[in-house]
Design an enzyme around this catalytic site. Structure first.
Site, PDB file in Angstrom:
ATOM      1  N   THR A  93     -39.527 -77.251 105.069  1.00 24.48           N
ATOM      2  CA  THR A  93     -38.207 -77.722 105.466  1.00 24.48           C
ATOM      3  C   THR A  93     -37.998 -77.354 106.921  1.00 24.48           C
ATOM      4  O   THR A  93     -37.816 -76.180 107.258  1.00 24.48           O
ATOM      5  CB  THR A  93     -37.108 -77.090 104.582  1.00 24.48           C
ATOM      6  OG1 THR A  93     -37.347 -77.437 103.216  1.00 24.48           O
ATOM      7  CG2 THR A  93     -35.733 -77.607 104.986  1.00 24.48           C
ATOM      8  N   LYS A 168     -33.405 -83.743 102.685  1.00 23.28           N
ATOM      9  CA  LYS A 168     -33.481 -82.356 102.215  1.00 23.28           C
ATOM     10  C   LYS A 168     -32.424 -81.487 102.893  1.00 23.28           C
ATOM     11  O   LYS A 168     -31.755 -80.677 102.241  1.00 23.28           O
ATOM     12  CB  LYS A 168     -34.879 -81.793 102.477  1.00 23.28           C
ATOM     13  CG  LYS A 168     -35.014 -80.268 102.322  1.00 23.28           C
ATOM     14  CD  LYS A 168     -34.704 -79.800 100.910  1.00 23.28           C
ATOM     15  CE  LYS A 168     -34.675 -78.272 100.820  1.00 23.28           C
ATOM     16  NZ  LYS A 168     -35.988 -77.643 100.935  1.00 23.28           N
TER      17      LYS A 168
END
Length: 285
Positions: A93, A168
Site C-alpha cells: 500500500t 485501497k
C-alpha cells in the site's frame, strides 16, 4: 509458472504461505529478515539470499513491502533482470504516483505490472480470504487472477495501473472514519455508564451497524492491542490519502480529524500497537 514473493512481514508471510500450499510449481521467497525466509522454507518455499535471486528464478514476482520508497527501491534493484517473460505484482500500500512510476519502469522493459493491494487484515491473510483490488492492463487480469485467488476471496478489477492503490487508500480512509465514529460514541456511552456489549448490540439494530465494531468489539472490551494491522501503517495510509486529496485540490475535513488522532498516537510511541488502540487516544487514557 514459477512465483517469487518478496516481503514476508505480518501480511506477506501468510499470503506467501497460501501460495506455497496451493500452487503446483516452485515458490521463491525473500525478506530482509532471514528468520522469516527460513520459516517459509520450512513450509515448502525455496529460500533466496536476496531479491535478485527471486527475480532471476521467478516468472511472476510479487512484492509486499511497507512503504513507497521500499517498493521503488526493490523494482529499481530488479530492473536489470526484468524482461518480457516477467510479470510483476505489487501488493503493497503506497502512493499511487509511485506505483504508476514503477509500472512505467517495468513495462518499458517489456514486462507486465499490476498494483494489487489488499484489504482486511491478518486473520484474512491466514485464511486466504483477503479482498484484492487490481490496477493493471485489463488483458493481464485472467493471467494473474488465479494466483491472486490463492490469497483472496474477493477480487475486483478497478482499472488501469494505479487504480487499485487509489481504491485501497480510499477504503482505509473510510475505515479510519468509521473507527473514529465508533471510538467517540463508544467512549461517550461509557462515560454515561453504558457497557460496551450493550452499546455494540444497540448499534447493530440501526444504521450505525458496521463491520469494524462487530470485528473489534471483544478486543476493545479486553483492551487487547495485539497487532494485526499497526497504528503506524494506518497512519502511513492516511498520509497518502492526504497527499492524494491535496493533489486534486479536494478538502476532506473528516480525514483531518482522523489523521490528527493517528498523529497523536505516533507522538505517544504507539505506532507498533494495533490500529484499534486509537480508542485509548480518543477516550483520553
Amino acid at each position: 509458472m514459477k512465483i517469487g514473493f518478496i516481503g514476508l512481514g505480518i501480511m506477506g508471510e501468510s499470503m506467501c504461505e497460501n501460495i506455497v500450499k496451493k500452487h503446483n510449481d516452485s515458490v521463491y521467497a525473500s525478506d530482509i529478515n532471514k528468520k522469516q525466509v527460513e520459516k517459509l522454507a520450512g513450509l515448502g518455499a525455496i529460500p533466496c539470499e536476496n531479491n535478485v535471486e527471486v527475480a532471476k528464478n521467478a516468472d511472476l514476482i510479487i512484492t509486499m513491502v511497507p512503504k513507497s520508497e521500499h517498493v521503488k527501491a526493490v523494482y529499481t534493484e530488479l530492473l536489470p533482470y526484468i524482461d518480457e517473460t516477467k510479470i510483476c505484482i505489487d501488493m503493497s500500500t503506497i502512493d499511487p504516483a509511485v506505483s504508476i512510476e514503477c509500472a512505467k519502469m517495468i513495462k518499458a522493459k517489456g514486462a507486465q505490472f499490476a498494483d494489487c493491494p489488499v484489504v482486511k487484515s491478518k486473520p484474512a491473510a491466514i485464511d486466504g480470504t483477503l479482498g484484492i483490488l487490481i490496477g493493471a492492463d485489463e488483458e493481464l487480469v485472467p493471467t494473474i487472477k488465479p494466483i491472486l485467488s490463492y490469497m483472496g476471496s474477493d477480487i475486483k478489477y478497478m482499472g488501469e495501473n494505479g487504480r487499485g492503490i487509489v481504491m485501497k487508500i480510499c477504503s482505509n480512509a473510510m475505515v479510519a472514519a468509521v473507527q473514529n465514529g465508533v471510538n467517540e460514541t463508544m467512549a461517550l456511552a461509557q462515560k454515561w455508564g453504558l457497557e460496551i456489549d450493550d452499546y455494540a448490540e444497540a448499534i447493530s439494530y440501526g444504521g450505525g451497524k458496521n463491520f469494524y465494531l462487530e470485528l473489534q468489539k471483544d478486543n476493545l472490551k479486553a483492551e487487547n492491542w495485539t497487532t494485526a494491522f499497526s497504528l503506524e501503517n494506518e497512519h502511513k495510509d492516511l498520509g497518502i490519502c492526504t497527499r492524494m486529496a491535496e493533489e486534486v485540490g479536494f478538502d476532506m475535513p473528516g480525514l483531518k480529524v482522523c489523521k490528527a488522532v493517528y498523529d497523536k498516537g505516533m507522538e505517544l510511541g504507539m505506532g507498533k500497537l494495533d490500529f484499534r488502540s486509537t480508542y485509548k487516544i480518543v477516550k483520553g487514557e
